[in-house]
Design a protein around this motif. Structure first.
Motif: not given
Length: 102
Positions: A60-69, A5-16
């Protein structure tokens, strides 16, 4: 789950810190893990297989940004390499099992 979770959040720049955001990312991680296992054709230990872990984070990054396809197109060679590696490992295990039976 906290580690990934921490690794994915860091990759997504989720700092909050936000419980709803964390839950959304956790749900995406679970879905991505299922998909990575499907690509590999077996259960993958993402804590040990760093290539699979990297694929999961990117999915996960693609899913988070709604570009999974676009994921399968952009990571096709990585997915094929993952699948081939696990297929070869499964074939080696079957070969060893058959040699043991003889």
């Amino acid at each position: 789950m906290t580690d990934i979770l921490d690794e994915v959040k860091a990759d997504l720049f989720i700092t909050w810190e936000d419980q709803n955001t964390d839950q959304r990312v956790i749900n995406l991680i679970k879905r991505a893990e299922y998909k990575i296992n499907d690509y590999a054709g077996t259960q993958v230990d993402i804590s040990k297989d760093l290539d699979a872990r990297d694929l999961l984070i990117n999915l996960v990054r693609y899913m988070y940004n709604n570009v999974t396809e676009q994921f399968e197109t952009n990571f096709k060679s990585d997915i094929l390499m993952l699948r081939a590696r696990y297929k070869v490992a499964a074939m080696k295990n079957e070969e060893q099992d058959s040699e043991t039976e003889v």
